[in-house]
Design a protein around this motif. Structure first.
Motif, PDB file in Angstrom:
ATOM      1  N   ALA A 108       0.767  -1.218  -0.036  1.00 36.26           N
ATOM      2  CA  ALA A 108       0.400   0.096   0.041  1.00 36.26           C
ATOM      3  C   ALA A 108       1.043   1.392   0.112  1.00 36.26           C
ATOM      4  CB  ALA A 108      -1.274  -0.146   0.905  1.00 36.26           C
ATOM      5  N   LEU A 109       2.034   1.729   0.775  1.00 34.43           N
ATOM      6  CA  LEU A 109       3.003   2.676   1.210  1.00 34.43           C
ATOM      7  C   LEU A 109       4.095   2.608   0.672  1.00 34.43           C
ATOM      8  CD1 LEU A 109       1.662   2.830   4.761  1.00 34.43           C
ATOM      9  CD2 LEU A 109       0.737   4.149   2.479  1.00 34.43           C
ATOM     10  N   LEU A 110       4.359   1.570  -0.276  1.00 30.27           N
ATOM     11  CA  LEU A 110       6.466   1.570  -0.769  1.00 30.27           C
ATOM     12  C   LEU A 110       6.579   2.517  -1.799  1.00 30.27           C
ATOM     13  CD1 LEU A 110       8.597  -0.880   0.446  1.00 30.27           C
ATOM     14  CD2 LEU A 110       7.914  -1.246  -1.914  1.00 30.27           C
ATOM     15  N   ASP A 111       5.617   3.449  -2.403  1.00 27.59           N
ATOM     16  CA  ASP A 111       6.274   4.564  -2.997  1.00 27.59           C
ATOM     17  C   ASP A 111       6.491   5.317  -2.307  1.00 27.59           C
ATOM     18  OD1 ASP A 111       3.625   4.197  -2.620  1.00 27.59           O
ATOM     19  OD2 ASP A 111       3.419   5.537  -4.863  1.00 27.59           O
ATOM     20  N   GLU A 112       5.778   5.509  -1.206  1.00 29.41           N
ATOM     21  CA  GLU A 112       5.595   6.940  -0.648  1.00 29.41           C
ATOM     22  C   GLU A 112       6.679   6.374   0.633  1.00 29.41           C
ATOM     23  OE1 GLU A 112       1.762   8.923   0.283  1.00 29.41           O
ATOM     24  OE2 GLU A 112       1.277   7.049   0.292  1.00 29.41           O
ATOM     25  N   ILE A 113       6.538   5.569   1.083  1.00 32.57           N
ATOM     26  CA  ILE A 113       8.077   5.282   2.147  1.00 32.57           C
ATOM     27  C   ILE A 113       9.171   5.477   1.880  1.00 32.57           C
ATOM     28  CG2 ILE A 113       8.800   3.585   3.357  1.00 32.57           C
ATOM     29  CD1 ILE A 113       6.900   2.015   4.049  1.00 32.57           C
ATOM     30  N   GLY A 114       9.487   5.629   0.587  1.00 36.85           N
ATOM     31  CA  GLY A 114      11.055   5.952   0.028  1.00 36.85           C
ATOM     32  C   GLY A 114      10.696   6.755  -0.324  1.00 36.85           C
ATOM     33  N   ARG A 115      10.262   8.427  -0.169  1.00 37.44           N
ATOM     34  CA  ARG A 115      10.036   9.827   0.203  1.00 37.44           C
ATOM     35  C   ARG A 115       9.950  10.558   1.204  1.00 37.44           C
ATOM     36  NH1 ARG A 115       7.127   8.751  -4.923  1.00 37.44           N
ATOM     37  NH2 ARG A 115       5.048   8.559  -3.575  1.00 37.44           N
ATOM     38  N   CYS A 116       9.991   9.381   2.078  1.00 40.45           N
ATOM     39  CA  CYS A 116       9.565   9.698   3.664  1.00 40.45           C
ATOM     40  C   CYS A 116      10.926  10.257   4.603  1.00 40.45           C
ATOM     41  CB  CYS A 116       8.898   8.523   4.875  1.00 40.45           C
ATOM     42  SG  CYS A 116       7.417   8.558   4.435  1.00 40.45           S
ATOM     43  N   GLU A 117      11.489  10.353   5.811  1.00 38.48           N
ATOM     44  CA  GLU A 117      12.444  10.762   6.403  1.00 38.48           C
ATOM     45  C   GLU A 117      12.824   8.886   6.725  1.00 38.48           C
ATOM     46  OE1 GLU A 117      11.844  13.688   9.310  1.00 38.48           O
ATOM     47  OE2 GLU A 117      11.158  14.960   8.240  1.00 38.48           O
ATOM     48  N   ASP A 118      14.461   9.548   6.954  1.00 41.24           N
ATOM     49  CA  ASP A 118      14.964   8.466   7.161  1.00 41.24           C
ATOM     50  C   ASP A 118      14.259   7.510   9.012  1.00 41.24           C
ATOM     51  OD1 ASP A 118      16.847   9.101   5.895  1.00 41.24           O
ATOM     52  OD2 ASP A 118      18.557  10.044   6.597  1.00 41.24           O
ATOM     53  N   ASP A 119      14.331   8.066   9.526  1.00 40.94           N
ATOM     54  CA  ASP A 119      13.552   7.488  10.700  1.00 40.94           C
ATOM     55  C   ASP A 119      12.222   6.558   9.983  1.00 40.94           C
ATOM     56  OD1 ASP A 119      14.692   8.185  12.622  1.00 40.94           O
ATOM     57  OD2 ASP A 119      13.055   9.565  13.266  1.00 40.94           O
ATOM     58  N   THR A 120      11.558   6.672   8.700  1.00 42.95           N
ATOM     59  CA  THR A 120      10.267   6.025   8.401  1.00 42.95           C
ATOM     60  C   THR A 120      11.026   5.000   7.675  1.00 42.95           C
ATOM     61  OG1 THR A 120       8.770   7.368   8.952  1.00 42.95           O
ATOM     62  CG2 THR A 120       8.785   5.702   7.122  1.00 42.95           C
ATOM     63  N   LYS A 121      12.411   4.840   7.317  1.00 43.70           N
ATOM     64  CA  LYS A 121      13.020   4.414   6.311  1.00 43.70           C
ATOM     65  C   LYS A 121      13.308   3.300   6.877  1.00 43.70           C
ATOM     66  CE  LYS A 121      13.778   7.507   2.181  1.00 43.70           C
ATOM     67  NZ  LYS A 121      14.515   8.199   1.279  1.00 43.70           N
ATOM     68  N   GLN A 122      14.112   4.074   8.084  1.00 44.23           N
ATOM     69  CA  GLN A 122      14.476   2.587   9.021  1.00 44.23           C
ATOM     70  C   GLN A 122      13.247   1.865   9.910  1.00 44.23           C
ATOM     71  OE1 GLN A 122      17.819   2.157   9.237  1.00 44.23           O
ATOM     72  NE2 GLN A 122      17.199   0.325  10.102  1.00 44.23           N
ATOM     73  N   ALA A 123      12.260   2.485   9.950  1.00 44.30           N
ATOM     74  CA  ALA A 123      11.269   1.461  10.665  1.00 44.30           C
ATOM     75  C   ALA A 123      11.226   0.895   9.664  1.00 44.30           C
ATOM     76  CB  ALA A 123      10.197   2.091  10.917  1.00 44.30           C
ATOM     77  N   TYR A 124      11.059   1.182   8.683  1.00 45.33           N
ATOM     78  CA  TYR A 124      10.244  -0.576   6.865  1.00 45.33           C
ATOM     79  C   TYR A 124      11.547  -1.155   7.325  1.00 45.33           C
ATOM     80  CZ  TYR A 124       9.031  -2.130   3.215  1.00 45.33           C
ATOM     81  OH  TYR A 124       8.541  -3.117   1.908  1.00 45.33           O
ATOM     82  N   ALA A 125      12.650  -0.434   6.651  1.00 40.98           N
ATOM     83  CA  ALA A 125      14.176  -1.992   7.336  1.00 40.98           C
ATOM     84  C   ALA A 125      13.887  -2.649   8.030  1.00 40.98           C
ATOM     85  CB  ALA A 125      15.316  -0.732   6.831  1.00 40.98           C
ATOM     86  N   ASP A 126      13.463  -2.449   8.949  1.00 39.56           N
ATOM     87  CA  ASP A 126      13.801  -3.146  10.502  1.00 39.56           C
ATOM     88  C   ASP A 126      12.453  -4.050  10.122  1.00 39.56           C
ATOM     89  OD1 ASP A 126      15.897  -1.975  11.278  1.00 39.56           O
ATOM     90  OD2 ASP A 126      14.811  -1.022  12.446  1.00 39.56           O
ATOM     91  N   GLY A 127      11.553  -3.765   9.792  1.00 41.37           N
ATOM     92  CA  GLY A 127      10.769  -4.204   9.728  1.00 41.37           C
ATOM     93  C   GLY A 127      10.240  -5.817   8.180  1.00 41.37           C
ATOM     94  N   ALA A 128      10.679  -4.917   7.323  1.00 40.62           N
ATOM     95  CA  ALA A 128      11.133  -5.303   5.712  1.00 40.62           C
ATOM     96  C   ALA A 128      12.358  -6.733   6.459  1.00 40.62           C
ATOM     97  CB  ALA A 128      11.262  -4.857   4.914  1.00 40.62           C
ATOM     98  N   ARG A 129      13.209  -6.383   6.752  1.00 35.34           N
ATOM     99  CA  ARG A 129      13.865  -7.376   7.472  1.00 35.34           C
ATOM    100  C   ARG A 129      13.641  -8.497   7.997  1.00 35.34           C
ATOM    101  NH1 ARG A 129      17.728  -4.032   9.068  1.00 35.34           N
ATOM    102  NH2 ARG A 129      18.901  -3.700   7.485  1.00 35.34           N
ATOM    103  N   ALA A 130      13.142  -8.390   9.096  1.00 34.32           N
ATOM    104  CA  ALA A 130      12.225  -9.387   9.796  1.00 34.32           C
ATOM    105  C   ALA A 130      10.769  -9.791   8.805  1.00 34.32           C
ATOM    106  CB  ALA A 130      10.787  -8.897  10.728  1.00 34.32           C
ATOM    107  N   ILE A 131      10.742  -9.918   7.771  1.00 33.50           N
ATOM    108  CA  ILE A 131       9.799 -10.487   7.234  1.00 33.50           C
ATOM    109  C   ILE A 131      10.707 -11.837   6.419  1.00 33.50           C
ATOM    110  CG2 ILE A 131       8.180  -9.961   5.476  1.00 33.50           C
ATOM    111  CD1 ILE A 131       6.680  -7.802   6.683  1.00 33.50           C
ATOM    112  N   MET A 132      11.427 -10.983   6.229  1.00 29.87           N
ATOM    113  CA  MET A 132      12.279 -11.745   5.130  1.00 29.87           C
ATOM    114  C   MET A 132      12.971 -12.920   5.809  1.00 29.87           C
ATOM    115  SD  MET A 132      14.016  -8.751   1.947  1.00 29.87           S
ATOM    116  CE  MET A 132      13.771  -7.485   3.404  1.00 29.87           C
ATOM    117  N   GLU A 133      14.031 -12.797   6.776  1.00 31.10           N
ATOM    118  CA  GLU A 133      13.630 -13.662   7.942  1.00 31.10           C
ATOM    119  C   GLU A 133      13.117 -14.753   8.412  1.00 31.10           C
ATOM    120  OE1 GLU A 133      15.868 -11.204  11.266  1.00 31.10           O
ATOM    121  OE2 GLU A 133      17.010 -10.416   9.871  1.00 31.10           O
ATOM    122  N   GLU A 134      12.058 -14.166   8.028  1.00 30.09           N
ATOM    123  CA  GLU A 134      10.594 -15.579   8.842  1.00 30.09           C
ATOM    124  C   GLU A 134      10.612 -15.849   6.983  1.00 30.09           C
ATOM    125  OE1 GLU A 134       7.956 -17.747  10.242  1.00 30.09           O
ATOM    126  OE2 GLU A 134       8.971 -15.990  11.138  1.00 30.09           O
TER     127      GLU A 134
END
Length: 190
Positions: A108-134
């Motif tokens: 739903a939001l990937l294109d917008e997350i890419g334009r967000c501030e670093d804190d949001t990008k970091q939160a996304y990276a952490d969450g995406a990493r957890a999904i990929m690890e799963e």
């Protein structure tokens, strides 16, 4: 002026995060103003700042919570590859496609997350990493690191397929995209 208990403040904060998550995924981050977000939570605009430093802070917290919740749901699936197949079929379903407000924030939001501030990008990276690890753990329980590349590939296939399936007005084409996405993803897994 009466102070609210710590528990009340936490419940209110969680309500803001949950309602903002739905609104962001439905209308986009940029399409969701503070007044709408707070109205959804049954609060005044000023209440946002009792819980978050800014809308950007709220966005980062919403993304982190949405992805944590997504990973937690994966834990309820059957173990190994059978659970991963169930995940693929559920993720690439018409139900998920047609209800983005309660679905995956990536699609739903990937294109917008890419334009967000670093804190949001970091939160996304952490969450995406957890999904990929799963995913990697389900692909190769004995050595998840060996399946990292395949996990990244599966995750990107799933997200991209869901995003693409939401674009056409033609439901037959949208359904075909999902069906082919499931077939491609399951073939990729084998």
């Amino acid at each position: 002026m009466a102070r609210y208990s710590k528990e009340h403040k936490q419940v209110t904060r969680q309500r803001i995060i949950e309602t903002a998550g739905v609104r962001f995924k439905q209308d986009g981050i940029g399409g969701s103003g503070i007044s709408t977000l707070m109205s959804d939570a049954g609060l005044t605009n000023g209440a946002l700042y009792a819980h978050f430093a800014s809308k950007d802070d709220l966005v980062a917290n919403v993304i982190a919570e949405e992805l944590r919740t997504q990973v937690a749901r994966y834990g309820t699936l059957q173990p190994g590859r059978p659970g991963l197949e169930d995940l693929v079929r559920d993720y690439l379903s018409a139900e998920h496609r047609d209800h983005p407000g309660v679905g995956c924030p990536s699609a739903a939001l990937l294109d917008e997350i890419g334009r967000c501030e670093d804190d949001t990008k970091q939160a996304y990276a952490d969450g995406a990493r957890a999904i990929m690890e799963e995913i990697a753990t389900r692909l190769a329980p004995e050595d998840p690191r060996s399946a990292r590349g395949e996990a990244i590939g599966l995750f990107t296939m799933m997200v991209g397929t869901l995003q693409l399936s939401r674009a056409p007005a033609d439901r037959k084409l949208a359904d075909e995209i999902l069906e082919q996405g499931i077939e491609n993803t399951l073939t990729f897994m084998s």
